[in-house]
Write a protein that holds these residues in place. Structure first.
Motif, PDB file in Angstrom:
ATOM      1  N   GLN A 179       0.789  -1.234  -0.100  1.00 37.76           N
ATOM      2  CA  GLN A 179      -0.112  -0.169  -0.269  1.00 37.76           C
ATOM      3  C   GLN A 179       0.797   1.242   0.135  1.00 37.76           C
ATOM      4  OE1 GLN A 179       0.088  -2.154   2.593  1.00 37.76           O
ATOM      5  NE2 GLN A 179      -0.065  -1.231   4.472  1.00 37.76           N
ATOM      6  N   VAL A 195      -7.489   5.717   1.979  1.00 38.91           N
ATOM      7  CA  VAL A 195      -6.624   4.681   2.231  1.00 38.91           C
ATOM      8  C   VAL A 195      -7.433   3.430   3.216  1.00 38.91           C
ATOM      9  CG1 VAL A 195      -4.322   4.123   3.336  1.00 38.91           C
ATOM     10  CG2 VAL A 195      -4.770   6.213   1.974  1.00 38.91           C
ATOM     11  N   ARG A 198      -5.055  -2.026   3.742  1.00 39.54           N
ATOM     12  CA  ARG A 198      -3.855  -2.726   2.807  1.00 39.54           C
ATOM     13  C   ARG A 198      -3.939  -2.072   1.526  1.00 39.54           C
ATOM     14  NH1 ARG A 198      -0.561  -6.116   5.472  1.00 39.54           N
ATOM     15  NH2 ARG A 198      -1.371  -6.965   7.527  1.00 39.54           N
ATOM     16  N   HIS A 199      -4.828  -1.318   0.892  1.00 45.50           N
ATOM     17  CA  HIS A 199      -4.718  -0.779  -0.406  1.00 45.50           C
ATOM     18  C   HIS A 199      -5.103   0.606  -0.288  1.00 45.50           C
ATOM     19  CE1 HIS A 199      -9.196  -1.177  -0.087  1.00 45.50           C
ATOM     20  NE2 HIS A 199      -9.250  -0.929  -1.306  1.00 45.50           N
ATOM     21  N   SER A 200      -5.007   1.309  -1.600  1.00 42.05           N
ATOM     22  CA  SER A 200      -5.184   2.704  -1.472  1.00 42.05           C
ATOM     23  C   SER A 200      -5.830   3.189  -3.096  1.00 42.05           C
ATOM     24  CB  SER A 200      -4.139   3.711  -1.732  1.00 42.05           C
ATOM     25  OG  SER A 200      -3.379   3.610  -0.261  1.00 42.05           O
ATOM     26  N   GLY A 213      -1.829  -1.544  -3.966  1.00 38.60           N
ATOM     27  CA  GLY A 213      -1.870  -2.262  -2.709  1.00 38.60           C
ATOM     28  C   GLY A 213      -2.142  -3.829  -2.833  1.00 38.60           C
ATOM     29  N   THR A 220      -8.621  -3.677  -6.032  1.00 40.34           N
ATOM     30  CA  THR A 220      -7.724  -2.581  -6.667  1.00 40.34           C
ATOM     31  C   THR A 220      -7.916  -2.807  -8.130  1.00 40.34           C
ATOM     32  OG1 THR A 220      -5.638  -4.172  -6.941  1.00 40.34           O
ATOM     33  CG2 THR A 220      -5.633  -2.666  -5.138  1.00 40.34           C
TER      34      THR A 220
END
Length: 324
Positions: A179, A195, A198-200, A213, A220
């Motif tokens: 991330q 955010v 664990r990902h954006s 991420g 994603t």
């Protein structure tokens, strides 16, 4: 339910991530002398792991609900935090506030993570306090300077992300995590972002969306046709394993994990009659703000986080209080 693992011994274990919903409401003043004025209050529903009803001294203009604590920016630029404080995440630094004579600087944005809090001040500087196990409070020296001011910041679990005024994105903390590895710069500035754990996800000036991420559930992988020049993204949100976007036509797109129905958009949400203007995403639920001030939630409701209070939204003349 998500369990907090591999963290310090004094940290409460087994806490749900965003198992509640928080709303900032715009209310008409009740006194006759102030009928043409508005004030703001905070409404919370669901079951967090700390004090549910905060005692906020002043009008709220922006707020953030973290895993174990919450924070709010008041109209005068001061910050208040409540909840668990095992790492000092609720100890607001003395230099943040409205009293310029005392060297204080007003806050413009606040974000509550798990064990730390991050803020952007009106001068564009970034400040973090609380837990720093992974360097999540070590703001890089080139971030938030007069020549590189920040617009927005997000405190996550083990990292912090800032959106700069020039549209670039900077991440610090556990930077070896996926991330903290945004795609290479293609020259298209970022307008807004969200955010997750664990990902954006970002929305850019051309209306397109970028995600990066972990991709356990396809969170994603932006669906085809979402965030195009004909129907650009105007807001984005990131949950634990799902992503959400509001498009210019008022429709909503969700992708990623749908095991709790967090990506199953109700049929009457995001339609021409009920357009959406903003979204938020929790662990396994999604919240939409409608153009008429109504609020709709879907997904996991284990803690009552999708049970929107009856007095939110609707006609003010009937006692309704539209959310903002």
């Amino acid at each position: 339910m998500r369990t907090l693992m591999n963290r310090k011994a004094e940290r409460p274990m087994g806490a749900r991530h965003l198992g509640w919903t928080i709303g900032l409401l715009s209310l008409l003043a009740s006194s006759a002398a102030a009928d043409d004025q508005e004030y703001s209050t905070v409404r919370v529903w669901g079951t967090p792991y700390y004090e549910l009803e905060p005692c906020i001294q002043g009008d709220a203009v922006q707020l953030s609900m973290g895993v174990l604590h919450s924070a709010v920016v008041l109209q005068d630029g001061s910050v208040q935090c409540w909840g668990l404080n095992y790492a000092g995440q609720c100890d607001v630094p003395a230099w943040i506030g409205p009293d310029a004579d005392q060297g204080q600087i007003r806050a413009a944005w606040i974000s509550a993570g798990e064990g730390h809090t991050a803020a952007v001040l009106e001068d564009g500087s970034v400040h973090c306090w609380g837990e720093n196990e992974f360097g999540e409070c070590n703001v890089p020296p080139h971030v938030g300077t007069p020549s590189n001011p920040a617009r927005w910041v997000s405190a996550s679990i083990i990292h912090t992300t800032a959106l700069m005024m020039d549209g670039s994105v900077v991440c610090w903390g556990k930077v070896d995590a996926s991330q903290c590895a945004p795609p290479g710069d293609d020259g298209i500035p970022v307008l807004g972002m969200a955010v997750g754990d664990r990902h954006s996800i970002t929305r850019r000036v051309d209306g397109s969306i970028q995600c990066w991420g972990d991709d356990f559930y396809g969170q994603t992988e932006v669906p085809e046709g979402v965030g195009t020049p004909r129907n650009p993204a105007v807001d984005v949100a990131a949950g634990l394993f799902h992503s959400v976007a509001v498009l210019a036509d008022g429709s909503v797109a969700c992708w990623g994990d749908d095991s709790d129905g967090q990506c199953t958009i109700p049929p009457d949400v995001g339609t021409p009659d009920h357009p959406v203007v903003a979204v938020a995403a929790g662990h396994a639920h999604t919240v939409a703000l409608l153009a008429d001030g109504g609020v709709v939630c879907w997904g996991s409701n284990l803690a009552g986080q999708c049970d929107v209070p009856d007095d939110i939204g609707g006609d003010r003349r009937q006692g309704g209080r539209p959310a903002v």
